[in-house]
Design an enzyme around this catalytic site. Structure first.
Site, PDB file in Angstrom:
ATOM      1  N   LYS A  13       0.836  -1.205   0.000  1.00 22.94           N
ATOM      2  CA  LYS A  13       0.000   0.000   0.000  1.00 22.94           C
ATOM      3  C   LYS A  13       0.877   1.263   0.000  1.00 22.94           C
ATOM      4  O   LYS A  13       2.095   1.180   0.201  1.00 22.94           O
ATOM      5  CB  LYS A  13      -0.922  -0.026   1.221  1.00 22.94           C
ATOM      6  CG  LYS A  13      -1.933  -1.175   1.177  1.00 22.94           C
ATOM      7  CD  LYS A  13      -2.801  -1.164   2.417  1.00 22.94           C
ATOM      8  CE  LYS A  13      -3.829  -2.262   2.403  1.00 22.94           C
ATOM      9  NZ  LYS A  13      -4.671  -2.247   3.620  1.00 22.94           N
ATOM     10  N   TYR A  53     -12.051  -2.746  -3.755  1.00 28.75           N
ATOM     11  CA  TYR A  53     -12.617  -2.793  -2.401  1.00 28.75           C
ATOM     12  C   TYR A  53     -14.146  -2.781  -2.400  1.00 28.75           C
ATOM     13  O   TYR A  53     -14.763  -2.405  -1.410  1.00 28.75           O
ATOM     14  CB  TYR A  53     -12.093  -1.603  -1.577  1.00 28.75           C
ATOM     15  CG  TYR A  53     -10.653  -1.739  -1.168  1.00 28.75           C
ATOM     16  CD1 TYR A  53     -10.248  -2.701  -0.247  1.00 28.75           C
ATOM     17  CD2 TYR A  53      -9.672  -0.899  -1.683  1.00 28.75           C
ATOM     18  CE1 TYR A  53      -8.920  -2.820   0.145  1.00 28.75           C
ATOM     19  CE2 TYR A  53      -8.339  -1.001  -1.297  1.00 28.75           C
ATOM     20  CZ  TYR A  53      -7.979  -1.978  -0.377  1.00 28.75           C
ATOM     21  OH  TYR A  53      -6.660  -2.080   0.017  1.00 28.75           O
ATOM     22  N   ASN A 116      -1.642  -0.210   7.300  1.00 28.32           N
ATOM     23  CA  ASN A 116      -1.133  -1.537   7.647  1.00 28.32           C
ATOM     24  C   ASN A 116      -0.265  -2.169   6.554  1.00 28.32           C
ATOM     25  O   ASN A 116      -0.181  -3.380   6.434  1.00 28.32           O
ATOM     26  CB  ASN A 116      -2.260  -2.470   8.089  1.00 28.32           C
ATOM     27  CG  ASN A 116      -3.247  -2.794   6.983  1.00 28.32           C
ATOM     28  OD1 ASN A 116      -3.099  -2.364   5.839  1.00 28.32           O
ATOM     29  ND2 ASN A 116      -4.272  -3.548   7.330  1.00 28.32           N
ATOM     30  N   HIS A 119      -1.773  -5.465   1.405  1.00 28.47           N
ATOM     31  CA  HIS A 119      -3.015  -6.205   1.205  1.00 28.47           C
ATOM     32  C   HIS A 119      -2.653  -7.579   0.673  1.00 28.47           C
ATOM     33  O   HIS A 119      -1.734  -7.711  -0.130  1.00 28.47           O
ATOM     34  CB  HIS A 119      -3.904  -5.484   0.172  1.00 28.47           C
ATOM     35  CG  HIS A 119      -4.988  -6.363  -0.389  1.00 28.47           C
ATOM     36  ND1 HIS A 119      -6.188  -6.530   0.244  1.00 28.47           N
ATOM     37  CD2 HIS A 119      -5.014  -7.160  -1.500  1.00 28.47           C
ATOM     38  CE1 HIS A 119      -6.924  -7.380  -0.465  1.00 28.47           C
ATOM     39  NE2 HIS A 119      -6.237  -7.766  -1.523  1.00 28.47           N
ATOM     40  N   GLU A 130      -8.810 -10.450  -8.116  1.00 24.92           N
ATOM     41  CA  GLU A 130      -7.888  -9.325  -7.951  1.00 24.92           C
ATOM     42  C   GLU A 130      -6.777  -9.350  -8.994  1.00 24.92           C
ATOM     43  O   GLU A 130      -6.380  -8.304  -9.517  1.00 24.92           O
ATOM     44  CB  GLU A 130      -7.311  -9.337  -6.527  1.00 24.92           C
ATOM     45  CG  GLU A 130      -8.359  -9.030  -5.474  1.00 24.92           C
ATOM     46  CD  GLU A 130      -7.918  -9.276  -4.045  1.00 24.92           C
ATOM     47  OE1 GLU A 130      -8.680  -8.904  -3.138  1.00 24.92           O
ATOM     48  OE2 GLU A 130      -6.833  -9.848  -3.816  1.00 24.92           O
TER      49      GLU A 130
END
Length: 152
Positions: A13, A53, A116, A119, A130
């Protein structure tokens, strides 16, 4: 015969890219024995991220998530290997970094759920979805010469 060809989608990310953690994360997957079959740096549009998402749409944090993910580039990757999805998730650690064990990527590098680092696909079906979204051009297939040293 063991299925060594399971694929997973892993994305570093924007916070992970900005913090210079890309090489470390790639090194962990390589060191574990996974084969990298797709990789690119992408500055995703909000529309692309909304597709990625879409299962979270309607959640209170959704607009902030899209804004954050569109704020900088991400590194999109596809890794192949034995139990790639489950093992990839274990390597990343819990979504909440404070619940992640030391030695996991989030346990070692992250403090907040909203930042975080990465992913990882949560199922084989979602991985394939994805992968198609982020790599419509497909992945690269080649012989992983170390496979004989990694798998029985």
């Amino acid at each position: 015969m063991v299925n060594n060809a399971e694929r997973t989608y892993i994305m570093v990310k924007p916070d992970g890219v900005q913090r210079g953690l890309v090489g470390n994360i790639i090194g962990r997957f390589e060191g574990r024995g996974f084969k990298l079959i797709a990789l690119k740096l992408v500055h995703a549009t909000p529309e692309h991220l909304e597709k990625h998402y879409e299962d979270l749409e309607g959640k209170p944090f959704f607009p902030g998530l899209i804004k954050y993910m569109a704020a900088g580039p991400v590194v999109a990757m596809v890794w192949e290997g034995l139990d790639a999805v489950k093992t990839g998730r274990a390597m990343l650690g819990a979504t909440n970094p404070l619940a992640s064990a030391p030695g996991t990527i989030r346990g070692d590098f992250a403090l907040a759920v909203g930042r975080n680092i990465c992913h990882g696909s949560d199922s084989v079906e979602n991985a394939e979805k994805e992968i198609k979204l982020w790599f419509p051009e497909g992945t690269v297939q080649y012989t992983h010469d170390l496979a004989g040293w990694i798998f029985e």
